[in-house]
Structure formats: C-alpha cells, structure tokens
Design an enzyme around this catalytic site. Structure first.
Site, short mmCIF file in Angstrom:
data_model
loop_
_atom_site.label_atom_id
_atom_site.label_comp_id
_atom_site.label_asym_id
_atom_site.label_seq_id
_atom_site.Cartn_x
_atom_site.Cartn_y
_atom_site.Cartn_z
CE1 TYR A 57 42.43 35.35 29.51
CE2 TYR A 57 44.37 33.47 30.42
CZ TYR A 57 42.96 33.62 30.89
OH TYR A 57 42.31 33.32 31.19
CG HIS A 125 39.07 31.45 26.87
ND1 HIS A 125 39.71 32.13 26.73
CD2 HIS A 125 38.37 31.56 27.99
CE1 HIS A 125 40.16 33.34 27.52
NE2 HIS A 125 39.69 32.72 28.30
N PRO A 205 38.78 33.35 42.33
CG PRO A 205 40.54 31.99 43.06
CD PRO A 205 40.48 32.85 41.62
N GLY A 207 37.85 37.16 43.38
CA GLY A 207 36.86 37.88 43.20
C GLY A 207 37.63 38.99 42.43
CG PHE A 210 35.08 43.00 46.25
CD1 PHE A 210 35.00 43.93 47.08
CD2 PHE A 210 34.70 41.75 47.00
CE1 PHE A 210 33.87 44.46 47.85
CE2 PHE A 210 33.64 42.04 47.85
CZ PHE A 210 33.62 43.39 48.18
#
Length: 335
Positions: A57, A125, A205, A207, A210
């Site tokens: 990241y 990962h 979780p 989305g 979304f």
C-alpha cells in the site's frame, strides 16, 4: 482459539476493524500525512483496535503512516500487515514473490517501518504460484517461532490452498473480498476457514464504496482510482448495478440505518468469525462503520438481502483479467 482471536479479545477489539489502505493507495492521490494521522488517531479514540496495512500500500508509505500514528498505542491494538506482493521501484510495478528469503526480508522491513518488534498477524498477500504454498507458509511459521509475528494469514486463496497451507503451519485468518455483491467466499472458503479454526477477514465489505452509494458515475472517479479498471464500475455495468443497489437502499430505509451499515450488519450476521475491515478516508464514515458492529438484523431482513445482490444478478467481474490471474479464489460458474 487461535492467537489471532485471543489478541482481538485481549485488546477488546470491536467486530469492525479498519482497513488502512485507502489513506495511501488505490483511490487516487494519497491523503496528506497530517490529515491521515488525524484520521488514524480519531479511529483509535472512537474504539478501533484492529488495524490492517500491507507492504504494497502506497509502495510502503501506508506502513510508515500506520507506524507513526500508532507508535504510542502499540500494546493496545492488533496490528496486521502483509507480504509477498510489493511495488518494485526499479521495475515500476508490483511484483508477487513468495520465496522464503523475500518474505523474511519484507517482514524485517515492515517491522522497521511500523516501529515494532512483532506483528500480531502477517498475511501472505498473494500466493506466488511459482512457489509451493508450503514453502511460503513454512517460512512464515519460522517467523512465528522467532517471535516476529504472532499468527499467519493468507489472502485471496482457495479452500484447497488454505488446507495445504494449514497442514504446514496453522493459519489464523484468511482475508478475502466479501460483501453483499461479492459472495465468492461462500463457495468454499468460509467452510474451510471454519474447519481450520481461522477467521474470515472481509476486505472491501462495502464493495469499494459501491454499497455505501459512493460511486454513481465512473467518469467522476479520480485519475489513478483503481475502480476505473474494474469491470463492475464500467459505464456499461454500473447503471445495472445501481438499480440493484436501489433495492438495498430501500431495505436500509425500512430498518432506519445507512446502506453502509446495513451491508456491514449483513456480513456480521454470517457469523462471529466473519470480521469486516472497511476502509475509508472519512472520520465520519469510520464512526458510521464502527457503529454497524452493534446492529442485529432480523433473519427475514438477512434473507431479503441475500436475494437482492446474488452473483447472477450483479453485472461485471470483480477484477480485470490481469488482477484475476493473481488470485486463487473460487469463482462462480457463468450461467
């Protein structure tokens, strides 16, 4: 009980954890450091105790950020990071490398960036398909024996891979994308986790925003936002999916919670071993998400939601072809 669950209990972690990726990676420009540090301080103050980062990241920037923010709180949190997938500055791209020597080096470097002598949970990962999973996990097991990590996790693996890995060294958690509109763990991985006594840590979780109603027009996504390349967010797919989301929003209004809270509560209803780690750049959204851990949905509401965003109703794959090739998760058969 695994050391992972024991640690969660020891730090009195709520059901909802915090995915820290968004502050540095994936959604356009990173959050300015001062603002990101304020957000992480606020997250701790409001009750978050499970913090999740990774070498990848922000090309290591997120680990440095998390280490700086949580330096004085290390004994009060569960700190998780990931290895085996990193940005290579010479190649200018991410590289998946599960060789034991690489994982050991990345662990040492993560510890230094995070300012700690151990990680509570360290995930592979991505499984490097050029390296036997037993080799990668065996090295992580040696890091456990040395006290550098408390427990071993895997990310985006199949049930078969989990079983092979668990036979080599106990696996405490599997991190997979899991939400109302991404149900792949229900094919086999949740059952395999329960066989192994491992948690299923649900990333994205909501989305990728979304399910919180954060994406209504793909053209408005920032340059560099990873969702620009995901099929479900394309100009062709998104309108259909937004029509499905409207049905979920109607349920949220009925039970008088936000759509994001409804989606998180639905995940929590799948079992106490399902641990969502939503990520956000917003302190207000952190607070909203955390409160979802205390919501309890009626069985009839859960059943309604089960039927709304089924795999056959959602349009678009969750990953583009290149990203799909990197994961080992089960996929639903096409109708």
């Amino acid at each position: 009980m695994t050391t992972f669950f024991s640690r969660l209990q020891a730090v009195r972690a709520p059901a909802i954890g915090l995915g820290c990726m968004n502050l540095s990676h994936g959604y356009g420009q990173p959050v300015p450091e001062a603002e990101a540090l304020r957000a992480l301080d606020a997250a701790f103050d409001m009750g978050y105790r499970h913090f999740d980062t990774a070498t990848l990241y922000g090309a290591t920037a997120n680990e440095r950020l998390v280490g700086k923010a949580l330096a004085t709180k290390r004994g009060e949190i569960l700190l998780a990071s990931k290895c085996g997938m990193a940005f290579d500055p010479e190649l200018g791209r991410k590289v998946i490398d599960g060789r034991p020597a690489t994982l050991r080096r990345q662990c040492e470097e993560s510890l230094a960036r995070l300012g700690t002598d151990h990680l509570d949970l360290y995930y592979l990962h991505r499984w490097d398909k050029n390296v036997a999973i037993e080799e990668s996990v065996g090295e992580l097991g040696r890091l456990v024996a040395e006290g550098k990590i408390g427990a071993v996790g895997l990310s985006e693996v199949s049930a078969a891979t989990l079983r092979l890995a668990h036979a080599e060294h106990p696996i405490a958690a599997v991190q997979s994308e899991y939400s109302l509109w991404t149900r792949n763990p229900e094919i086999a991985v949740i059952d395999a986790c329960r066989e192994a006594g491992a948690a299923l840590v649900a990333f994205s979780p909501l989305g990728r925003g979304f399910l919180a109603g954060a994406v209504t027009d793909p053209a408005r996504l920032a340059e560099g936002d990873m969702r620009r390349g995901l099929p479900r967010f394309s100009a062709e797919s998104l309108p259909h999916n937004l029509a499905l989301l409207a049905e979920v929003e109607a349920v949220a209004r009925e039970v008088e919670v936000s759509t994001a809270q409804l989606a998180l509560a639905w995940l929590r209803a799948r079992g106490d071993d399902i641990l969502p780690i939503p990520g956000t750049r917003s302190i207000a959204h952190m607070r909203e998400n955390l409160a979802a851990g205390d919501l309890h949905l009626e069985a009839t509401t859960v059943a309604r939601l089960d039927a709304l965003l089924t795999p056959e109703r959602v349009v678009g794959e969750r990953y583009a072809e290149a990203q799909q090739a990197e994961v080992d998760t089960e996929e639903f058969e096409k109708p």
